[in-house]
Design a protein around this motif. Sequence first.
Motif, PDB file in Angstrom:
ATOM      1  N   HIS A   1      74.516  79.965 143.252  1.00  0.00           N
ATOM      2  CA  HIS A   1      73.802  80.110 144.517  1.00  0.00           C
ATOM      3  C   HIS A   1      72.287  80.097 144.343  1.00  0.00           C
ATOM      4  CE1 HIS A   1      77.598  80.845 146.431  1.00  0.00           C
ATOM      5  NE2 HIS A   1      77.824  81.941 145.732  1.00  0.00           N
ATOM      6  N   ASP A   2      71.822  80.453 143.152  1.00  0.00           N
ATOM      7  CA  ASP A   2      70.383  80.537 142.906  1.00  0.00           C
ATOM      8  C   ASP A   2      69.822  79.139 142.654  1.00  0.00           C
ATOM      9  OD1 ASP A   2      67.790  81.025 141.843  1.00  0.00           O
ATOM     10  OD2 ASP A   2      68.413  83.040 141.274  1.00  0.00           O
ATOM     11  N   THR A   3      68.850  78.728 143.445  1.00  0.00           N
ATOM     12  CA  THR A   3      68.267  77.393 143.292  1.00  0.00           C
ATOM     13  C   THR A   3      66.977  77.401 142.486  1.00  0.00           C
ATOM     14  OG1 THR A   3      67.094  77.646 145.395  1.00  0.00           O
ATOM     15  CG2 THR A   3      69.264  76.588 145.459  1.00  0.00           C
ATOM     16  N   SER A   4      66.551  78.586 142.038  1.00  0.00           N
ATOM     17  CA  SER A   4      65.277  78.672 141.327  1.00  0.00           C
ATOM     18  C   SER A   4      65.429  79.001 139.849  1.00  0.00           C
ATOM     19  CB  SER A   4      64.378  79.731 141.982  1.00  0.00           C
ATOM     20  OG  SER A   4      65.014  81.007 141.958  1.00  0.00           O
ATOM     21  N   SER A   5      66.552  79.604 139.467  1.00  0.00           N
ATOM     22  CA  SER A   5      66.723  80.043 138.080  1.00  0.00           C
ATOM     23  C   SER A   5      68.062  79.580 137.536  1.00  0.00           C
ATOM     24  CB  SER A   5      66.654  81.575 137.984  1.00  0.00           C
ATOM     25  OG  SER A   5      65.439  82.062 138.505  1.00  0.00           O
ATOM     26  N   ALA A   6      68.065  79.262 136.248  1.00  0.00           N
ATOM     27  CA  ALA A   6      69.318  78.978 135.555  1.00  0.00           C
ATOM     28  C   ALA A   6      69.881  80.283 135.004  1.00  0.00           C
ATOM     29  CB  ALA A   6      69.082  77.982 134.424  1.00  0.00           C
ATOM     30  N   ALA A   7      71.139  80.256 134.599  1.00  0.00           N
ATOM     31  CA  ALA A   7      71.767  81.453 134.036  1.00  0.00           C
ATOM     32  C   ALA A   7      72.635  81.058 132.855  1.00  0.00           C
ATOM     33  CB  ALA A   7      72.610  82.168 135.092  1.00  0.00           C
ATOM     34  N   THR A   8      72.625  81.888 131.831  1.00  0.00           N
ATOM     35  CA  THR A   8      73.553  81.742 130.714  1.00  0.00           C
ATOM     36  C   THR A   8      74.565  82.867 130.813  1.00  0.00           C
ATOM     37  OG1 THR A   8      71.886  80.728 129.278  1.00  0.00           O
ATOM     38  CG2 THR A   8      73.816  81.691 128.212  1.00  0.00           C
ATOM     39  N   ILE A   9      75.825  82.511 131.060  1.00  0.00           N
ATOM     40  CA  ILE A   9      76.872  83.513 131.231  1.00  0.00           C
ATOM     41  C   ILE A   9      77.581  83.714 129.899  1.00  0.00           C
ATOM     42  CG2 ILE A   9      78.840  84.202 132.637  1.00  0.00           C
ATOM     43  CD1 ILE A   9      78.172  81.907 134.520  1.00  0.00           C
ATOM     44  N   ILE A  10      77.663  84.951 129.462  1.00  0.00           N
ATOM     45  CA  ILE A  10      78.472  85.293 128.292  1.00  0.00           C
ATOM     46  C   ILE A  10      79.807  85.761 128.844  1.00  0.00           C
ATOM     47  CG2 ILE A  10      78.655  86.721 126.234  1.00  0.00           C
ATOM     48  CD1 ILE A  10      75.613  86.918 126.241  1.00  0.00           C
ATOM     49  N   ILE A  11      80.817  84.924 128.716  1.00  0.00           N
ATOM     50  CA  ILE A  11      82.016  85.102 129.525  1.00  0.00           C
ATOM     51  C   ILE A  11      83.277  85.039 128.664  1.00  0.00           C
ATOM     52  CG2 ILE A  11      82.056  82.639 130.097  1.00  0.00           C
ATOM     53  CD1 ILE A  11      82.977  83.453 132.915  1.00  0.00           C
ATOM     54  N   PRO A  12      84.155  86.043 128.755  1.00  0.00           N
ATOM     55  CA  PRO A  12      85.385  86.049 127.950  1.00  0.00           C
ATOM     56  C   PRO A  12      86.285  84.867 128.292  1.00  0.00           C
ATOM     57  CG  PRO A  12      84.973  88.214 128.932  1.00  0.00           C
ATOM     58  CD  PRO A  12      84.030  87.259 129.580  1.00  0.00           C
ATOM     59  N   GLY A  13      86.839  84.262 127.268  1.00  0.00           N
ATOM     60  CA  GLY A  13      87.791  83.176 127.477  1.00  0.00           C
ATOM     61  C   GLY A  13      87.190  81.796 127.443  1.00  0.00           C
ATOM     62  N   TYR A  14      85.854  81.685 127.610  1.00  0.00           N
ATOM     63  CA  TYR A  14      85.238  80.356 127.609  1.00  0.00           C
ATOM     64  C   TYR A  14      85.098  79.859 126.179  1.00  0.00           C
ATOM     65  CZ  TYR A  14      82.048  76.492 128.390  1.00  0.00           C
ATOM     66  OH  TYR A  14      81.482  75.244 128.418  1.00  0.00           O
ATOM     67  N   GLN A  15      85.531  78.623 125.952  1.00  0.00           N
ATOM     68  CA  GLN A  15      85.473  78.012 124.629  1.00  0.00           C
ATOM     69  C   GLN A  15      84.596  76.764 124.708  1.00  0.00           C
ATOM     70  OE1 GLN A  15      89.869  77.827 124.364  1.00  0.00           O
ATOM     71  NE2 GLN A  15      89.674  79.073 122.521  1.00  0.00           N
ATOM     72  N   PRO A  16      83.337  76.878 124.278  1.00  0.00           N
ATOM     73  CA  PRO A  16      82.396  75.751 124.412  1.00  0.00           C
ATOM     74  C   PRO A  16      82.900  74.469 123.769  1.00  0.00           C
ATOM     75  CG  PRO A  16      81.240  77.764 123.796  1.00  0.00           C
ATOM     76  CD  PRO A  16      82.700  78.066 123.693  1.00  0.00           C
ATOM     77  N   SER A  17      83.601  74.578 122.637  1.00  0.00           N
ATOM     78  CA  SER A  17      84.069  73.372 121.956  1.00  0.00           C
ATOM     79  C   SER A  17      85.093  72.615 122.788  1.00  0.00           C
ATOM     80  CB  SER A  17      84.674  73.734 120.595  1.00  0.00           C
ATOM     81  OG  SER A  17      85.797  74.588 120.760  1.00  0.00           O
ATOM     82  N   MET A  18      85.856  73.345 123.633  1.00  0.00           N
ATOM     83  CA  MET A  18      86.870  72.722 124.480  1.00  0.00           C
ATOM     84  C   MET A  18      86.349  72.454 125.891  1.00  0.00           C
ATOM     85  SD  MET A  18      89.418  72.527 122.423  1.00  0.00           S
ATOM     86  CE  MET A  18      90.701  72.060 123.587  1.00  0.00           C
ATOM     87  N   LYS A  19      85.147  72.982 126.194  1.00  0.00           N
ATOM     88  CA  LYS A  19      84.577  72.882 127.541  1.00  0.00           C
ATOM     89  C   LYS A  19      85.560  73.385 128.591  1.00  0.00           C
ATOM     90  CE  LYS A  19      81.337  69.205 126.466  1.00  0.00           C
ATOM     91  NZ  LYS A  19      80.778  67.896 126.837  1.00  0.00           N
ATOM     92  N   GLY A  20      86.228  74.475 128.267  1.00  0.00           N
ATOM     93  CA  GLY A  20      87.201  75.050 129.184  1.00  0.00           C
ATOM     94  C   GLY A  20      87.518  76.478 128.797  1.00  0.00           C
ATOM     95  N   PHE A  21      88.450  77.066 129.542  1.00  0.00           N
ATOM     96  CA  PHE A  21      88.818  78.458 129.350  1.00  0.00           C
ATOM     97  C   PHE A  21      90.225  78.572 128.783  1.00  0.00           C
ATOM     98  CE2 PHE A  21      85.321  78.924 132.194  1.00  0.00           C
ATOM     99  CZ  PHE A  21      84.814  80.190 131.982  1.00  0.00           C
ATOM    100  N   SER A  22      90.437  79.566 127.937  1.00  0.00           N
ATOM    101  CA  SER A  22      91.772  79.951 127.504  1.00  0.00           C
ATOM    102  C   SER A  22      92.231  81.084 128.410  1.00  0.00           C
ATOM    103  CB  SER A  22      91.758  80.417 126.045  1.00  0.00           C
ATOM    104  OG  SER A  22      92.936  81.151 125.752  1.00  0.00           O
TER     105      SER A  22
END
Length: 322
Positions: A37-58
């Motif tokens: 929703h924020d159009t002025s700032s980016a966000a880095t979410i540290i989120i359980p289950g996210y696997q960057p190598s797979m670009k998806g969630f377990s």
Amino acid sequence: MSQPNAMLALFLDGNLSFQLTREGFAGSKPRLMIQMHDTSSAATIIIPGYQPSMKGFSLAFALQGGLLDLFDAGSNSKIPVPSNNAQPGELVVRAGAPSQWFNLRFDPCEDFGQGPPEQVPVRFLPRPIKLNVFDEATAPPQFSLSLTPTNKICHLSGEPRFGFKLEFMSHINEVITVCLYKTPLRELHGLEDVAIVEDEGGEEVEWPWGIGCWEGPEPFPSDDNFEELKPGVPYKTTFWLDKFDTRTSTGGELESLQARTRYTGMVSDDLRSGFGNWRRGNKEKLLAGDVKEKEERWKSGSGCSAQSIIEVSDPFTFETAA
């Protein structure tokens, strides 16, 4: 939980059924949508289950890490899921980014066995995903679907010919008939109806796309839109990749690929759901009578299993050459 000034919103979608110890499932893959929703700032979410190598969630890791909770639908009681020490993944969301959908990868054979540095307001949209679990005695009928490349190398010259080979098999102990009307098996708009293909950087291939339309009420499908399947005998077809034909304005799939590139492909949801409308019995029996009788026999909920579990082949790879 409502957050009026939320920077992000999380939304779940899906309705999955599976049998324990088997890889197949029915329904739609669970997905997690992230809205920015924020159009002025980016966000880095540290989120359980996210696997960057797979670009998806377990899904298992998301439950174990506390991103999702698991409830018994009958009693509405929370089911405890043992935590694990899996490292949460970092997901960067751009300022004003459009909504992003992520598949929640799930392996029915899996056993379900730290907060971010700065808290940001997040809205959780109240729509749960549903998981129906069957044991061996109560599981719906089983099917298997395999999609593989015809060769390890795709020559962009068009010779030898290259394509994706489909095999679909019923494990029901009697003959069934499947209606393939308006599925990729009878009405193919583009190869994305069949396979999702990505390059090594995770960029999805954009295949040529054709649009068909029908005006007025749709007639009952002709008999050639129905296929009879015997137990253990696969239905086979191949989806070929061709060069663009200027005379017919067809093909063009080979021009969508880059030379000397490695690609990964997987079965699309459209192809997987293409065998969902079936009835027990042969074509002669199920297509007998006038149109009204056929429509009554094939209308929704009139005879096929409410669900069927489809075991889908693993993703495949191929490389291109000039």
